[in-house]
Design a protein around this motif. Structure first.
Motif, PDB file in Angstrom:
ATOM      1  N   TYR A   1      13.557 -17.959  13.005  1.00 48.59           N
ATOM      2  CA  TYR A   1      14.230 -17.631  11.734  1.00 48.59           C
ATOM      3  C   TYR A   1      14.580 -18.876  10.921  1.00 48.59           C
ATOM      4  CZ  TYR A   1      17.956 -18.101  15.225  1.00 48.59           C
ATOM      5  OH  TYR A   1      18.740 -18.542  16.255  1.00 48.59           O
ATOM      6  N   ASN A   2      14.432 -20.061  11.536  1.00 51.09           N
ATOM      7  CA  ASN A   2      14.634 -21.293  10.759  1.00 51.09           C
ATOM      8  C   ASN A   2      13.377 -21.707   9.998  1.00 51.09           C
ATOM      9  OD1 ASN A   2      17.347 -21.793  11.374  1.00 51.09           O
ATOM     10  ND2 ASN A   2      16.765 -22.514  13.416  1.00 51.09           N
ATOM     11  N   GLY A   3      12.259 -21.079  10.316  1.00 52.88           N
ATOM     12  CA  GLY A   3      11.000 -21.430   9.659  1.00 52.88           C
ATOM     13  C   GLY A   3       9.850 -21.180  10.608  1.00 52.88           C
ATOM     14  N   LEU A   4       8.769 -20.608  10.104  1.00 52.38           N
ATOM     15  CA  LEU A   4       7.628 -20.270  10.960  1.00 52.38           C
ATOM     16  C   LEU A   4       6.639 -21.419  10.974  1.00 52.38           C
ATOM     17  CD1 LEU A   4       6.930 -16.579   9.767  1.00 52.38           C
ATOM     18  CD2 LEU A   4       8.403 -17.359  11.640  1.00 52.38           C
ATOM     19  N   THR A   5       6.024 -21.638  12.142  1.00 47.05           N
ATOM     20  CA  THR A   5       4.952 -22.631  12.223  1.00 47.05           C
ATOM     21  C   THR A   5       3.666 -21.924  12.625  1.00 47.05           C
ATOM     22  OG1 THR A   5       5.520 -23.006  14.526  1.00 47.05           O
ATOM     23  CG2 THR A   5       6.471 -24.537  12.914  1.00 47.05           C
ATOM     24  N   LYS A   6       2.545 -22.577  12.403  1.00 48.79           N
ATOM     25  CA  LYS A   6       1.216 -22.020  12.745  1.00 48.79           C
ATOM     26  C   LYS A   6       1.091 -20.578  12.280  1.00 48.79           C
ATOM     27  CE  LYS A   6       0.633 -24.866  16.840  1.00 48.79           C
ATOM     28  NZ  LYS A   6       1.149 -24.694  18.191  1.00 48.79           N
ATOM     29  N   THR A   7       1.195 -20.393  10.991  1.00 46.58           N
ATOM     30  CA  THR A   7       1.182 -19.039  10.441  1.00 46.58           C
ATOM     31  C   THR A   7      -0.188 -18.692   9.871  1.00 46.58           C
ATOM     32  OG1 THR A   7       1.885 -19.937   8.323  1.00 46.58           O
ATOM     33  CG2 THR A   7       3.609 -19.104   9.792  1.00 46.58           C
ATOM     34  N   ARG A   8      -0.370 -17.405   9.582  1.00 49.42           N
ATOM     35  CA  ARG A   8      -1.489 -16.999   8.741  1.00 49.42           C
ATOM     36  C   ARG A   8      -0.922 -16.406   7.447  1.00 49.42           C
ATOM     37  NH1 ARG A   8      -4.330 -12.324  12.445  1.00 49.42           N
ATOM     38  NH2 ARG A   8      -2.781 -12.410  14.107  1.00 49.42           N
ATOM     39  N   SER A   9      -1.800 -16.039   6.540  1.00 55.35           N
ATOM     40  CA  SER A   9      -1.353 -15.503   5.248  1.00 55.35           C
ATOM     41  C   SER A   9      -1.387 -13.986   5.272  1.00 55.35           C
ATOM     42  CB  SER A   9      -2.286 -15.971   4.132  1.00 55.35           C
ATOM     43  OG  SER A   9      -2.307 -17.363   4.078  1.00 55.35           O
ATOM     44  N   ILE A  10      -0.422 -13.376   4.599  1.00 58.23           N
ATOM     45  CA  ILE A  10      -0.429 -11.915   4.486  1.00 58.23           C
ATOM     46  C   ILE A  10       0.019 -11.513   3.088  1.00 58.23           C
ATOM     47  CG2 ILE A  10       1.969 -11.575   5.311  1.00 58.23           C
ATOM     48  CD1 ILE A  10       0.845  -9.023   6.782  1.00 58.23           C
ATOM     49  N   ALA A  11      -0.555 -10.414   2.605  1.00 60.98           N
ATOM     50  CA  ALA A  11      -0.137  -9.893   1.301  1.00 60.98           C
ATOM     51  C   ALA A  11       1.112  -9.042   1.473  1.00 60.98           C
ATOM     52  CB  ALA A  11      -1.249  -9.046   0.691  1.00 60.98           C
ATOM     53  N   VAL A  12       2.087  -9.285   0.604  1.00 62.55           N
ATOM     54  CA  VAL A  12       3.287  -8.437   0.518  1.00 62.55           C
ATOM     55  C   VAL A  12       3.377  -7.938  -0.915  1.00 62.55           C
ATOM     56  CG1 VAL A  12       5.808  -8.399   0.648  1.00 62.55           C
ATOM     57  CG2 VAL A  12       4.508  -9.712   2.327  1.00 62.55           C
ATOM     58  N   PRO A  13       3.384  -6.635  -1.188  1.00 66.95           N
ATOM     59  CA  PRO A  13       3.290  -5.582  -0.190  1.00 66.95           C
ATOM     60  C   PRO A  13       1.912  -5.485   0.460  1.00 66.95           C
ATOM     61  CG  PRO A  13       3.299  -4.646  -2.414  1.00 66.95           C
ATOM     62  CD  PRO A  13       3.554  -6.101  -2.559  1.00 66.95           C
ATOM     63  N   GLY A  14       1.912  -4.907   1.660  1.00 68.01           N
ATOM     64  CA  GLY A  14       0.681  -4.714   2.401  1.00 68.01           C
ATOM     65  C   GLY A  14       0.987  -4.136   3.769  1.00 68.01           C
ATOM     66  N   SER A  15      -0.029  -3.514   4.377  1.00 65.69           N
ATOM     67  CA  SER A  15       0.131  -3.025   5.750  1.00 65.69           C
ATOM     68  C   SER A  15      -0.616  -3.993   6.645  1.00 65.69           C
ATOM     69  CB  SER A  15      -0.479  -1.626   5.898  1.00 65.69           C
ATOM     70  OG  SER A  15       0.113  -0.717   5.001  1.00 65.69           O
ATOM     71  N   TRP A  16       0.084  -4.536   7.668  1.00 65.68           N
ATOM     72  CA  TRP A  16      -0.606  -5.565   8.455  1.00 65.68           C
ATOM     73  C   TRP A  16      -1.829  -5.004   9.182  1.00 65.68           C
ATOM     74  CZ3 TRP A  16       4.523  -5.179  11.160  1.00 65.68           C
ATOM     75  CH2 TRP A  16       4.446  -4.523  12.389  1.00 65.68           C
ATOM     76  N   ASN A  17      -1.818  -3.723   9.516  1.00 64.95           N
ATOM     77  CA  ASN A  17      -2.915  -3.130  10.286  1.00 64.95           C
ATOM     78  C   ASN A  17      -4.254  -3.207   9.554  1.00 64.95           C
ATOM     79  OD1 ASN A  17      -0.336  -1.406  10.014  1.00 64.95           O
ATOM     80  ND2 ASN A  17      -0.869  -1.271  12.191  1.00 64.95           N
ATOM     81  N   GLU A  18      -4.219  -3.294   8.229  1.00 56.49           N
ATOM     82  CA  GLU A  18      -5.455  -3.318   7.448  1.00 56.49           C
ATOM     83  C   GLU A  18      -5.910  -4.730   7.137  1.00 56.49           C
ATOM     84  OE1 GLU A  18      -7.629  -1.141   5.888  1.00 56.49           O
ATOM     85  OE2 GLU A  18      -6.781   0.575   6.953  1.00 56.49           O
ATOM     86  N   GLN A  19      -5.022  -5.717   7.320  1.00 57.42           N
ATOM     87  CA  GLN A  19      -5.366  -7.048   6.823  1.00 57.42           C
ATOM     88  C   GLN A  19      -6.006  -7.945   7.870  1.00 57.42           C
ATOM     89  OE1 GLN A  19      -2.535  -8.808   3.975  1.00 57.42           O
ATOM     90  NE2 GLN A  19      -1.384  -6.906   4.093  1.00 57.42           N
TER      91      GLN A  19
END
Ligand code: GCB
Length: 594
Positions: free
Chosen positions: A40-58
């Motif tokens: 919660y202090n900051g994410l590392t090694k992330t990927r990109s996601i669209a918001v709004p969006g359903s993660w199951n489709e991306q």
């Protein structure tokens, strides 16, 4: 506090909105180590996601993933919001969400397809970027609504939802920051009625802060109607009369504008404006009445569902679906099986659609181990409050639907046996939800949707008998005639017993677009069309049928299972990409004429 979602964020001279839609950082947490490692202090090694969006489709590795994930975005907050209250509003986090601002935990919410908001004024860095982190998971469980992972199901599916639409997960709708003055209008409830030519608009206002007065204006009539409002504690009520009122309805969905101001008339501290349609909803033995005239609901059950988008909001799709509904001649829909993105109701208000607003209560049963039962009930009570707080001012909503196909048996449509004691308990628990809806809103009709083989005495609770029926599909497969006969007799029986108007809230058949047969056979476009026609013909013969909603407007994604070919429910009269099947052309001919 659900009161914090009672008014949608708006931009005007006193209030601000900042839409945080965009590409966010995203990280899967399948081992559930994120909290321990302080993500919660900051994410590392992330990927990109669209918001709004359903993660199951991306992401191709996350279609059936329902465990914890983390979202992160950063934003400046404009410095002229400094002397205001600032809220973070999440319009849909399916299913539970934890929120951190700049590493500080600000709140938790449980439940999908309803918004929640937290006052974050105290956590903002005014001259730096602010980090917003949202942790979400969507485990399916008998303790949740909609309900999943129920043991002993007749049709096993993956994921194990107790309903057929795909459990699309994550931030399916927008996330917004909004600000309001420190003294502000917290809630407005508009109720309408009329006496002959005079419209009556009751406006209830709740405010925060020490101001004792305000003003109300109604625009759109012959002249602007003004009234002052006095607050006792934080509540104020005004009754406004509108001469020569233009009533709201499908033929003339006329909307007045109601403006409420707080404080000094010339220099108010807060302003809120909303649209109001003056109309009255009632019921007699045979019909739903809008403005004292019977109305017939022609339309559909729908889903928020589209390739790639999953369940995420898209204004393009909303506009398109309204165009398609109008193309068929429909005037109505039900928000199956959850409250929709708010723009749907704004559209319906403008376009004159008659809407049944449904809670997320699907796959629901009133039985089983008391602990999970109690948790489902708690979820339902929250949903009812949140839905009505959010949606109460839309003239298009004429009826609340407490739940879709709830049962006193654990599985959808199952014929099993239930002990008398359990039946009684189930009825009483279900009745509580009806009472809650009616106490929050006495101006609309209340119903639920009954399942095949479900309890019949529950219709005692409703204003309208609504049933989903598939005689000639799930039973007597291939035999439309027998199916139509069965529905005809059942409707007669129900009306004789309860003396209430009836509507079929779902009926339809799967059709694979492009599959044809001279003799209508199951799964062909011809069978679907003939099935729908047979049911509509039955309804036409009965003056107590007040509406027919075809299941479904469009094909939609489902969990995998034996009865869902290709992972879709194919009962759409349009395909998932919104091309008409034979049944759509048929409805257009039939309904446009009516
Ligand atoms: C129903 C459900 C709906 C399903 C439909 C079907 O009764 O309410 O969610 O999709 O049946 O096609 O089986």
């Amino acid at each position: 506090d659900p009161k914090d979602i009672a008014l949608s964020p708006i931009q005007n001279t006193k209030r601000n909105v900042l839409d945080l839609s965009g590409i966010w950082k995203f990280k899967k947490d399948s081992l559930n180590i994120g909290v321990k490692e302080q993500w919660y202090n900051g994410l590392t090694k992330t990927r990109s996601i669209a918001v709004p969006g359903s993660w199951n489709e991306q992401f191709d590795d996350m279609r059936d993933y329902l465990d914890w994930v983390w979202y992160e975005t950063e934003t400046y907050v404009p410095s002229n919001w400094k002397d205001q209250k600032v809220f973070l509003r999440v319009n849909d986090a399916t299913y539970t969400a934890n929120i951190w601002i700049n590493g500080i935990s600000v709140g938790y919410h449980e439940g999908c397809h309803v918004p929640f908001a937290f006052d974050i004024s105290g956590y903002i860095n005014w001259d730096k970027k602010n980090k917003i982190i949202i942790q979400v998971e969507n485990q399916l469980s008998p303790e949740r609504v909609p309900t999943g992972n129920v043991k002993g199901g007749s049709f096993e599916t993956l994921p194990a939802s107790n309903y057929d639409f795909f459990p699309y997960s994550g931030l399916n709708r927008s996330v917004e920051l909004f600000s309001v003055p420190k003294s502000f209008i917290r809630d407005i409830t508009v109720k309408t009625d009329y006496n002959e030519y005079v419209g009556v608009i009751d406006i209830n206002v709740e405010k925060i802060g020490s101001y004792k007065t305000g003003n109300v204006y109604v625009y759109g009539g012959e002249k602007v109607i003004e009234s002052s409002i006095k607050f006792i504690e934080n509540q104020g009520v005004v009754k406004v009369e509108v001469p020569n009122v233009r009533l709201w309805g499908p033929k003339d969905p006329f909307l007045y504008t109601v403006k409420v101001t707080l404080g000094d008339k010339r220099n108010p501290v807060d302003i809120y404006e909303l649209k109001a349609g003056v109309r009255k909803v009632s019921v007699n033995e045979k019909s739903i009445l809008l403005n004292d005239e019977p109305v017939f609901l022609k339309g559909f059950g729908r889903h928020e569902d589209f390739p790639v988008l999953g369940r995420s909001s898209s204004n393009s799709l909303i506009v398109k679906d309204f165009e398609l509904m109008k193309w068929t001649g429909a005037n109505s829909f039900r928000t199956t099986h959850y409250p929709y993105d708010e723009e749907n109701y704004n559209m319906a208000d403008r376009e004159g659609f008659l809407v049944i607003g449904e809670t997320p209560g699907v796959g629901l049963y009133f039985l089983g181990d008391p602990e999970s039962m109690e948790k489902r009930q708690r979820a339902m009570k929250r949903y009812i409050t949140e839905m009505i707080y959010r949606d109460k001012n839309h003239p298009s909503i004429i009826m609340w639907c407490v739940a879709n196909e709830p049962n006193d048996k654990a599985q959808l449509g199952q014929m099993g046996y239930t002990e008398d004691n359990d039946k009684k308990m189930a009825y009483e628990e279900f009745e509580k939800l009806f009472k809650q809806v009616r106490s929050l809103d006495a101006t609309r009709l209340v119903m639920y949707v009954g399942v095949m083989f479900g309890p019949v005495d529950w219709f005692n609770l409703t204003d309208v008998i609504a049933i989903n029926r598939y005689w000639g599909w799930y039973s007597s497969p291939g035999d439309i005639k027998t199916g139509a006969n069965a529905i005809s007799k059942e409707l007669d029986r129900l009306h004789r017993k309860f003396k209430k108007p009836c509507m079929i809230t779902e009926f339809g058949a799967d059709a694979q677009a492009g599959l044809h047969a001279v003799n209508p056979e199951m799964f062909t476009e011809e069978y679907q069309k003939e099935f729908i026609k047979a049911y509509l013909d039955v309804a036409d013969e009965k003056d107590f049928v007040t509406g027919m909603h075809v299941w479904n407007l469009a094909d939609f994604k489902t969990s995998q299972g034996l009865i869902r070919f290709g992972g879709y429910n194919l009962k759409g009269v349009f395909t998932r990409d919104r091309r008409p099947k034979l049944a759509a052309w048929f409805l257009r001919n039939r309904w446009k004429e009516l």
